[in-house]
Design a protein around this motif. Structure first.
Motif, PDB file in Angstrom:
ATOM      1  N   GLU A   1     -11.666  41.637 105.697  1.00 46.53           N
ATOM      2  CA  GLU A   1     -12.776  40.772 105.332  1.00 46.53           C
ATOM      3  C   GLU A   1     -12.247  39.516 104.662  1.00 46.53           C
ATOM      4  O   GLU A   1     -11.269  39.561 103.921  1.00 46.53           O
ATOM      5  N   ARG A   2     -12.911  38.393 104.934  1.00 50.85           N
ATOM      6  CA  ARG A   2     -12.515  37.107 104.353  1.00 50.85           C
ATOM      7  C   ARG A   2     -13.686  36.551 103.543  1.00 50.85           C
ATOM      8  O   ARG A   2     -14.789  36.386 104.056  1.00 50.85           O
ATOM      9  N   GLY A   3     -13.429  36.291 102.253  1.00 53.84           N
ATOM     10  CA  GLY A   3     -14.475  35.712 101.406  1.00 53.84           C
ATOM     11  C   GLY A   3     -15.302  36.770 100.704  1.00 53.84           C
ATOM     12  O   GLY A   3     -15.654  37.798 101.280  1.00 53.84           O
TER      13      GLY A   3
ATOM     14  N   ARG B   1     -18.362  36.225  99.243  1.00 55.46           N
ATOM     15  CA  ARG B   1     -19.798  36.077  99.475  1.00 55.46           C
ATOM     16  C   ARG B   1     -20.164  36.290 100.932  1.00 55.46           C
ATOM     17  O   ARG B   1     -21.076  37.035 101.252  1.00 55.46           O
ATOM     18  N   SER B   2     -19.434  35.616 101.811  1.00 54.49           N
ATOM     19  CA  SER B   2     -19.779  35.686 103.227  1.00 54.49           C
ATOM     20  C   SER B   2     -19.396  37.022 103.860  1.00 54.49           C
ATOM     21  O   SER B   2     -20.029  37.460 104.816  1.00 54.49           O
ATOM     22  N   ARG B   3     -18.343  37.652 103.334  1.00 49.04           N
ATOM     23  CA  ARG B   3     -17.862  38.918 103.884  1.00 49.04           C
ATOM     24  C   ARG B   3     -17.620  38.807 105.392  1.00 49.04           C
ATOM     25  O   ARG B   3     -17.995  39.689 106.157  1.00 49.04           O
ATOM     26  N   ARG B   4     -16.983  37.730 105.806  1.00 53.52           N
ATOM     27  CA  ARG B   4     -16.724  37.529 107.228  1.00 53.52           C
ATOM     28  C   ARG B   4     -15.590  38.436 107.683  1.00 53.52           C
ATOM     29  O   ARG B   4     -14.523  38.474 107.069  1.00 53.52           O
ATOM     30  N   ILE B   5     -15.822  39.152 108.766  1.00 55.75           N
ATOM     31  CA  ILE B   5     -14.848  40.125 109.263  1.00 55.75           C
ATOM     32  C   ILE B   5     -13.898  39.455 110.262  1.00 55.75           C
ATOM     33  O   ILE B   5     -14.314  38.649 111.090  1.00 55.75           O
ATOM     34  N   TYR B   6     -12.613  39.795 110.158  1.00 47.99           N
ATOM     35  CA  TYR B   6     -11.640  39.403 111.170  1.00 47.99           C
ATOM     36  C   TYR B   6     -10.672  40.550 111.397  1.00 47.99           C
ATOM     37  O   TYR B   6     -10.644  41.522 110.636  1.00 47.99           O
TER      38      TYR B   6
ATOM     39  N   ASP C   1     -11.346  36.563 115.116  1.00 47.83           N
ATOM     40  CA  ASP C   1     -12.516  36.481 114.239  1.00 47.83           C
ATOM     41  C   ASP C   1     -13.711  37.228 114.829  1.00 47.83           C
ATOM     42  O   ASP C   1     -13.894  37.277 116.060  1.00 47.83           O
ATOM     43  N   ASP C   2     -14.521  37.787 113.930  1.00 50.77           N
ATOM     44  CA  ASP C   2     -15.827  38.375 114.233  1.00 50.77           C
ATOM     45  C   ASP C   2     -15.772  39.632 115.104  1.00 50.77           C
ATOM     46  O   ASP C   2     -16.170  40.709 114.664  1.00 50.77           O
ATOM     47  N   TYR C   3     -15.294  39.513 116.339  1.00 47.09           N
ATOM     48  CA  TYR C   3     -15.310  40.665 117.256  1.00 47.09           C
ATOM     49  C   TYR C   3     -13.970  40.781 117.961  1.00 47.09           C
ATOM     50  O   TYR C   3     -13.442  39.793 118.484  1.00 47.09           O
TER      51      TYR C   3
END
Length: 292
Positions: free
Chosen positions: A236-238, A240-245, A264-266
């Motif tokens: 996870e990156r960040g 707050r955003s919890r963006r997955i990579y 990234d993402d998927y």
């Protein structure tokens, strides 16, 4: 098996990182004429790195290692022999700091480095254990005609890869430059002083690939690697955003190469997939991925 190994290897970075920082601060202390201001930096780094070392100790405690047979233990000891020799260097430095330097801050720093080295050794041992096949697994692979690959080493990831040469358009080369990293380095080194050596080392640890990629771009040092996916780690990156990579590892066992790239993402790849990567020969930055 491979993804589990990659998960353990991610902890290795947090074990090696305190060693790198403390080596940088200690080196700066020995070459600086203003020892008082440098000792303040050493003390600050000691506080920071002792915390990371304690976290590594916790991870090591929670990461279990399967029971090995006597034969497997002997084989593991042979593989870890090079790292065992490093033990002499770290102990020697502790003695040097205690008897020759006679400075508490440097002595504490040497202790932190040694504990970090022990964590590094334990993580490395556990990662090798994960990919060590049991007798049952070996028999199963032999019966089903499955390949039993050797474990990739650290040199597989860092050695220059310049052949076969692949042509990449200049516009495509420029598109993969991390301009933020380059500008940040230029601004930091503008008014560089000797006190900034530890911070420079920290920056290089995280941004070295982006810096080396400039050489790949200017000289067109691109190549391709064909291998199999040997690990996928979700992160996870960040906050707050919890963006997955995802970090995807591709290993070419024939040519002893290993490349890591991010998705990234998927992630549409699976462990065991055959992949062809086009990447920088020095930086290993991937610019194109194809299935094979």
């Amino acid at each position: 098996m491979w993804s589990e190994k990659r998960g353990i290897e991610n902890f290795i970075f947090f074990a090696v990182f305190p060693i790198v920082i403390n080596i940088a601060t200690n080196f700066t202390y020995f070459i600086s004429t203003d020892s008082y201001s440098i000792l303040e930096i050493v003390n600050s780094c000691n506080v920071f790195t002792v915390f990371s070392v304690l976290i590594c100790c916790l991870f090591n405690f929670l990461t279990r290692q399967r029971e090995l047979s006597e034969e497997e233990k002997d084989e593991l000891n042979k593989k870890m022999y090079g790292m065992k020799l490093l033990n002499i260097i770290f102990i020697g430095y502790i003695i040097f700091a205690l008897l020759i330097v006679k400075n508490n801050s440097i002595f504490i720093s040497s202790i932190i480095m040694y504990v970090a080295y022990i964590n590094w050794y334990m993580f490395k041992s556990k990662s090798r254990t994960v990919t060590t096949l049991t007798e049952t697994q070996k028999n199963w692979r032999e019966f089903h005609n499955k390949a039993s690959y050797e474990e990739g080493g650290f040199l597989w990831r860092i050695k220059p890869m310049l052949v076969p040469h692949v042509s990449v358009s200049f516009s495509e080369r420029v598109r993969h430059i991390n301009w933020f990293s380059i500008i940040f380095i230029l601004l930091f080194t503008k008014d560089f002083t000797i006190q900034g050596i530890p911070m420079l080392i920290i920056i290089l640890v995280f941004l070295i690939s982006d810096i080396i990629y400039i050489l790949d771009m200017f000289f067109g040092l691109y190549t391709e690697t064909e291998g199999i996916c040997t690990g996928i780690i979700m992160k996870e990156r960040g906050k707050r955003s919890r963006r997955i990579y995802y970090e995807v590892y591709v290993t070419d066992f024939f040519n002893k190469r290993e490349i890591k790239f991010k998705v990234d993402d998927y992630c549409g790849y699976n462990e065991g997939d055959g992949l062809k990567l086009i990447h920088g020969g020095l930086s290993k930055k991937v610019v194109e991925v194809k299935r094979i």
